[in-house]
Design a protein around this motif. Structure first.
Motif, short mmCIF file in Angstrom:
data_model
loop_
_atom_site.label_atom_id
_atom_site.label_comp_id
_atom_site.label_asym_id
_atom_site.label_seq_id
_atom_site.Cartn_x
_atom_site.Cartn_y
_atom_site.Cartn_z
N ILE A 194 -51.52 -98.70 14.92
CA ILE A 194 -52.11 -98.41 13.61
C ILE A 194 -52.44 -99.74 12.95
N VAL A 223 -47.25 -100.72 13.77
CA VAL A 223 -48.07 -100.68 12.56
C VAL A 223 -48.24 -102.14 12.14
N SER A 275 -52.02 -90.55 10.20
CA SER A 275 -51.32 -91.13 11.35
C SER A 275 -50.80 -90.05 12.29
#
Length: 235
Positions: free
Chosen positions: A8, A132, A225
């Motif tokens: 991400i 992330v 997500s």
């Protein structure tokens, strides 16, 4: 069989809350969080401590030659369970967040040799996915093939107000005018630098959080997500 993990990538302007939401998201998903901004701030702090950069000069060649002596890593704080940055084995998590570092970090981040060194480290951190990562060029340069790319934005006024309140709460002696000036100046440097300028990555989803609460923003990003993770696992 365990679920496949994704990368991400969260990019965006300064003081849009990228780090806050990225930390919370990683904690919720059980992913690793990498604060690339902290890496550039750590290099900046090193440069400041060694009188390589200040308000009147910036010895770029000296910084480039010093890069082999700059070692950055992250360590989990056992109390907060959040990753904190270490510069040459010293925890500098708090020191790198002050306005004096903010004034110089965009200049340091514009140096190609600095970016090359840190991008290589960032790509290694994400090689096993389940990460992330937030910054300015994650979706455009570091991980252009990230499964989920977000681009966070807000008005300069809103961002400066948030940053000002954050610094005051922490006990820093700053004025709103100085914080706003810093935000606007960083926007200009980040967006116009020759090497990896700040821009929305191809395929990135824009999140304008000017009028969003932290909870609303987080829920929106968490939904995106989980949807992306589910889709990736069905492929």
């Amino acid at each position: 069989m365990s679920d496949k993990k994704i990368i991400i990538a969260i990019d965006g302007f300064s003081s849009t809350g990228k780090s806050t939401v990225a930390k919370q998201l990683a904690k919720t998903l059980g992913y690793i969080y990498v604060d690339t901004g902290a890496m550039y701030r750590s290099v900046t702090l090193y440069a400041m401590r060694n009188k390589i950069i200040d308000q009147t000069h910036f010895d770029v060649d000296r910084l480039i030659n010093s890069l082999p002596d700059i070692h950055i890593k992250f360590e989990v704080n056992q109390t907060t369970r959040l990753a904190e940055v270490l510069l040459n084995e010293e925890n500098v998590e708090k020191e790198i967040r002050n306005l004096s570092v903010s004034r110089h970090v965009s200049q340091v981040a514009a140096i190609s040799e600095v970016r090359k060194k840190l991008v290589e480290q960032q790509q290694l951190m994400g090689r096993d996915k389940g990460v992330v990562m937030d910054g300015r060029d994650i979706g455009t340069v570091v991980f252009p093939d990230a499964e989920l790319k977000l681009f966070m934005t807000a008005t300069a006024k809103d961002r400066a107000e948030r940053r000002y309140k954050e610094l005051i709460k922490r006990g820093d002696q700053v004025t709103y005018e100085d914080v706003l000036k810093n935000v606007v100046n960083r926007d200009h440097i980040d967006s116009t630098r020759k090497d990896s300028p700040l821009k929305k990555a191809e395929g990135a989803i824009e999140i304008d959080n000017s009028n969003l609460t932290l909870e609303d923003q987080f829920n929106q990003i968490l939904t995106l997500s989980r949807s992306t993770i589910n889709r990736y696992n069905k492929e």
